[in-house]
Design a protein around this motif. Structure first.
Motif, short mmCIF file in Angstrom:
data_model
loop_
_atom_site.label_atom_id
_atom_site.label_comp_id
_atom_site.label_asym_id
_atom_site.label_seq_id
_atom_site.Cartn_x
_atom_site.Cartn_y
_atom_site.Cartn_z
N GLU A 92 0.86 -1.13 -0.03
CA GLU A 92 0.28 -0.10 0.04
C GLU A 92 0.76 1.39 0.16
O GLU A 92 0.81 2.09 0.83
N LEU A 93 1.90 1.14 -0.99
CA LEU A 93 2.94 2.44 -1.00
C LEU A 93 2.40 3.83 -0.97
O LEU A 93 2.73 4.61 0.04
N PRO A 94 1.28 4.00 -1.46
CA PRO A 94 0.96 5.46 -1.56
C PRO A 94 0.44 5.99 -0.02
O PRO A 94 0.15 7.27 0.25
N TYR A 95 0.07 4.82 0.85
CA TYR A 95 -0.71 5.28 2.11
C TYR A 95 0.43 5.63 3.04
O TYR A 95 0.18 5.80 4.25
N PHE A 96 1.81 5.45 2.78
CA PHE A 96 2.87 5.77 3.82
C PHE A 96 2.93 7.34 3.92
O PHE A 96 2.56 8.15 2.81
N GLN A 97 3.28 7.80 4.85
CA GLN A 97 3.31 9.13 5.21
C GLN A 97 4.16 9.90 4.18
O GLN A 97 5.20 9.18 3.67
N LYS A 98 4.13 11.03 3.83
CA LYS A 98 4.65 11.93 2.68
C LYS A 98 6.12 11.72 3.03
O LYS A 98 7.09 11.64 2.03
N ASP A 99 6.34 12.21 4.23
CA ASP A 99 7.87 12.58 4.51
C ASP A 99 8.62 11.07 4.73
O ASP A 99 9.85 11.18 4.52
N VAL A 100 7.93 10.06 5.04
CA VAL A 100 8.56 8.74 4.89
C VAL A 100 9.07 8.57 3.37
O VAL A 100 10.29 8.11 3.08
N LEU A 101 8.05 8.74 2.37
CA LEU A 101 8.34 8.47 0.97
C LEU A 101 9.49 9.14 0.50
O LEU A 101 10.38 8.74 -0.25
N GLU A 102 9.51 10.55 0.93
CA GLU A 102 10.48 11.58 0.08
C GLU A 102 11.95 11.27 0.84
O GLU A 102 12.72 11.49 0.27
N ASN A 103 12.09 10.73 2.31
CA ASN A 103 13.18 10.49 2.88
C ASN A 103 13.76 9.21 2.25
O ASN A 103 14.79 8.63 2.81
N ARG A 124 -5.84 10.95 -9.36
CA ARG A 124 -4.41 11.91 -9.65
C ARG A 124 -4.09 12.10 -8.22
O ARG A 124 -2.63 12.27 -8.18
N ARG A 125 -4.90 12.57 -7.24
CA ARG A 125 -4.28 12.81 -5.89
C ARG A 125 -3.63 11.42 -5.21
O ARG A 125 -2.51 11.53 -4.58
N TYR A 126 -4.31 10.55 -5.46
CA TYR A 126 -3.72 9.07 -4.89
C TYR A 126 -2.19 8.88 -5.41
O TYR A 126 -1.28 8.49 -4.70
N LYS A 127 -2.06 8.81 -6.82
CA LYS A 127 -0.99 8.80 -7.13
C LYS A 127 0.02 9.52 -7.08
O LYS A 127 1.37 9.51 -7.28
N ASN A 128 -0.33 10.90 -6.82
CA ASN A 128 0.59 12.21 -6.73
C ASN A 128 1.13 12.09 -5.13
O ASN A 128 2.15 12.69 -5.16
N ARG A 129 0.92 11.09 -4.34
CA ARG A 129 1.51 10.97 -3.49
C ARG A 129 2.96 10.34 -3.45
O ARG A 129 3.70 10.49 -2.54
N ILE A 130 3.14 9.82 -4.50
CA ILE A 130 4.54 9.53 -4.84
C ILE A 130 5.02 10.31 -5.81
O ILE A 130 4.55 10.32 -6.85
N SER A 131 6.28 10.72 -5.20
CA SER A 131 6.87 11.84 -6.43
C SER A 131 7.50 11.16 -7.55
O SER A 131 8.09 10.03 -7.52
N GLU A 132 7.82 12.11 -8.49
CA GLU A 132 8.62 11.37 -9.53
C GLU A 132 10.17 11.07 -9.38
O GLU A 132 10.52 9.92 -9.84
N PRO A 133 10.92 11.76 -8.25
CA PRO A 133 12.23 11.34 -8.02
C PRO A 133 12.27 9.99 -7.34
O PRO A 133 13.07 9.03 -7.59
N LEU A 134 11.13 9.66 -6.60
CA LEU A 134 11.05 8.25 -6.01
C LEU A 134 10.49 7.25 -7.16
O LEU A 134 11.33 6.13 -7.15
N TYR A 135 9.53 7.40 -7.94
CA TYR A 135 9.35 6.61 -9.24
C TYR A 135 10.59 6.43 -9.78
O TYR A 135 10.87 5.14 -10.44
N ASP A 136 11.76 7.40 -10.00
CA ASP A 136 12.72 7.46 -10.79
C ASP A 136 13.76 6.35 -10.30
O ASP A 136 14.83 5.92 -11.08
N ARG A 137 13.76 5.88 -9.05
CA ARG A 137 14.78 5.00 -8.57
C ARG A 137 14.02 3.59 -8.38
O ARG A 137 14.82 2.73 -7.65
#
Length: 491
Positions: free
Chosen positions: A310-321, A374-387
């Motif tokens: 359930e990747l998009p439900y992780f906290q935004k700062d967790v995903l970005e970090n 769109r909001r659901y998928k936008n929780r994951i940033s492009e830089p993270l997708y890129d990795r």
């Protein structure tokens, strides 16, 4: 005026864990003619302060003299916090040998004492010795089975404090791992042929299983997207059992983490698998927190898999970090009085639904609006997708084909030998890929038409090489590149 009695033993060396790294600690002793007393100074934890009662009981219960003096034990460096009941033995020996010519300065001494004098193992002993790798150690006999796996260490083992009267240790033989292995450039890499969870249980989804195979073979990050029940988690949970073999150093490193966490140690060449819940905090994932440099899930997953369901439900700062640990293979936890760095050489695996209700790719009706998707998928940033090098969108299929974990693991072994025991995911950015002209031309068109970033381009090359390696080739062919492009996420 008080007159100090000099001890023949200058110091005894012990150690404490600071995160995943051990620090040497000098156990110094002072005996003074004054009112009898026993104190321990030097930022010792509660378990170290309680050592006074364990040590005194152990010595007296075995007819050793306990000097009627003012005894001060200093743990140096004094500004370093120290934890662990393994300080019992060095403290006891500093008292036992205070007037005897026995020099233990070349030994690292670790062990907990029972009230009857038994010397016990603790969860800290193995990780401390693995971290410091001293030449000689004095440890409990109970610790030998684990410590003997560490190369180039001379072990002196004791089971009871009475054995120190004449200093008669047993010197056990080194023990070897009994698992099957392959040799690459003279180095052994161990593996297990037991598949607790087998890919043979997964019916159909051939492309998703192929994606999992390439992720395991090259240690590539993977994301599976699909409706609930399509098999995303089922596939990723089986990924652990087809992961590449492990060197002795890697096995020891994994077991060090298991020891710190209080788990049983069995030296099984099975890479770690951590699957934190999406409600986990940033401190739980990366470490740190109010109590200091606590170890997080990403450090415990080192050399193995970190799975975010359930990747998009992780906290935004967790995903970005996540971005820096995935790129730099390390995480730094900084606090006012300490900085601790953890290695994070992980395979990041994730699973997500295509929309909040999950039915977008299924035969069931999707209840989500375009804005919600769109909001659901936008929780994951492009830089993270890129990795994430391997992406696959799973849909319900009528395929009934199966493939066993054993068959998949055989291809992983082939790729592992082709990679010389390393992983394509970790290739340096200046690496030159060997590829056919036709494959190179296709890639140039893809770069132009798909507007690929440099990281995306490099990821496709790395994945192409892994695909070629599973076919016993180093040279990238057209079909390898096209396959790698098929596992690229479309925006």
């Amino acid at each position: 005026m008080e007159k100090a009695i000099k001890t023949k033993t200058k110091k005894i060396i012990s150690a404490t864990l600071n995160g995943l790294v051990a620090k040497e600690v000098e156990v110094e002793s002072s005996f003074t003619r004054a009112l009898p007393g026993f104190s321990i100074v030097g930022l010792g934890s509660q378990s170290i302060q309680e050592a006074k009662e364990r040590v005194k009981s152990a010595l007296l219960n075995n007819d050793f003299d306990f000097p009627p003096l003012k005894i001060t034990i200093s743990l140096s460096p004094a500004d370093l916090k120290k934890e662990g009941s393994h300080f019992d033995l060095p403290i006891a020996l500093s008292i036992l040998y205070h007037n005897r010519e026995i020099d233990l300065s070349e030994f690292l001494v670790l062990g907990e004492l029972g009230l009857d004098g038994r010397i016990k193992d603790t969860s800290s002993i193995f990780p401390i010795i693995l971290s410091l790798k001293p030449k000689k150690v004095i440890i409990p006999l109970e610790s030998v089975e684990k410590v003997s796996k560490i190369p180039d260490i001379e072990i002196y083992a004791f089971s009871h404090i009475s054995e120190f009267e004449e200093f008669t240790p047993s010197k056990p033989q080194k023990s070897e791992l009994s698992y099957p292995y392959i040799k690459i450039d003279g180095k052994k890499y161990y593996y297990t042929d037991e598949f607790e969870l087998d890919f043979n249980d997964v019916i159909g989804q051939s492309a998703a299983k192929e994606a999992a195979l390439y992720a395991a073979a090259g240690f590539h990050n993977i994301l599976l997207e699909g409706s609930p029940g399509v098999g995303k988690s089922m596939i990723i949970n089986r990924l652990r059992y087809i992961m590449p073999p492990m060197s002795l150093d890697e096995i020891l490193e994994v077991e060090k983490l298991n020891a710190i966490e209080g788990k049983d140690i069995n030296f099984k060449p099975l890479r770690p698998f951590r699957a934190p819940h999406y409600s986990s905090t940033r401190a739980a994932i990366f470490g740190g927190g109010s109590k200091g440099a606590k170890i997080g899930e990403i450090a415990f997953a080192n050399k193995g898999i970190l799975f975010f369901d359930e990747l998009p439900y992780f906290q935004k700062d967790v995903l970005e970090n996540l971005r820096l640990p995935l790129q730099d293979k390390k995480v730094l936890i900084s606090r006012v009085n300490s900085k601790v760095e953890y290695e994070t050489d992980i395979l990041f695996a994730a699973a997500m639904n295509p929309c909040p209700c999950g039915n977008l790719l299924s035969s069931n009706e999707c209840r989500c609006t375009d804005l919600e998707i769109r909001r659901y998928k936008n929780r994951i940033s492009e830089p993270l997708y890129d990795r994430i090098e391997v992406y696959h969108q799973m849909i319900e299929d009528d395929d009934t084909s199966r493939i066993s974990s054993k068959e998949m693991f055989e291809k992983v072994l082939i790729a592992f030998e082709m990679q010389k025991g390393k992983f394509n995911a970790n290739l340096p950015e200046n690496y030159t890929f060997d590829m056919e002209n036709e494959a190179y031309e296709i890639m140039q068109k893809a770069i132009k038409n798909l507007k690929l970033s440099k990281r995306s381009e490099f990821n496709i090359y790395k994945l192409s090489k892994t695909i070629a390696n599973t076919q016993k080739r180093d040279k990238i062919k057209k079909e390898d590149l096209l396959k790698a492009l098929s596992f690229r996420r479309r925006k």
